[in-house]
Design an enzyme around this catalytic site. Sequence first.
Site, PDB file in Angstrom:
ATOM      1  CB  VAL A  55      -0.902   0.116   1.054  1.00  0.00           C
ATOM      2  CG1 VAL A  55      -2.256  -1.191   1.339  1.00  0.00           C
ATOM      3  CG2 VAL A  55      -0.374   0.000   2.508  1.00  0.00           C
ATOM      4  CE1 TYR A  56       3.053   0.691   4.453  1.00  0.00           C
ATOM      5  CE2 TYR A  56       5.724   0.752   4.182  1.00  0.00           C
ATOM      6  CZ  TYR A  56       4.472   0.790   4.461  1.00  0.00           C
ATOM      7  OH  TYR A  56       4.946   0.392   6.254  1.00  0.00           O
ATOM      8  CB  SER A  57       3.890   5.270  -3.388  1.00  0.00           C
ATOM      9  OG  SER A  57       3.856   6.599  -2.307  1.00  0.00           O
ATOM     10  N   GLY A  59       2.461   0.924  -3.657  1.00  0.00           N
ATOM     11  CA  GLY A  59       2.736   0.257  -4.914  1.00  0.00           C
ATOM     12  C   GLY A  59       4.610   0.583  -5.374  1.00  0.00           C
TER      13      GLY A  59
END
Length: 142
Positions: A55-57, A59
């Site tokens: 979920v960080y940015s 992918g």
Amino acid sequence: MVEQRPFGRTGVRISSLTLGAMNFGQRGNPDHEDGIRIIHRALDAGINAIDTADVYSHGESEEIVGKALAGGRRDEVFLATKFHGQVGDNPQHRGNSRRWIFQAVEHSLRRLGTQLLPLLREGAIDARRTSTRDRGAVPAVS
């Protein structure tokens, strides 16, 4: 150099410091080259553990980590990633269901440019589901 410690009973030794990749990408620093430089500097200093999540940015963080490790540095690193949070607009692309775990892992492997994830963690507990271990989606490691 950073101290190396055993990672549980796995026989693997990892650095006492971990590079968190949450702010690589649109969520924090969108400059991929800058992220790659940061990762290389951490590796050169002896940090061999990198933590990221799908979920960080959306992918993008995993993509930056993958680019940084391309060209032979992958074997130096203990990668950790997480699944659970919604990735993209599809409400089915989230959670701890067996189906989503397998899809999330496939996507993370592709973005990270690897065939191996030493550590895969639930980003959050899904109270509607039983343990991922009980469903056979994440094998026990001892």
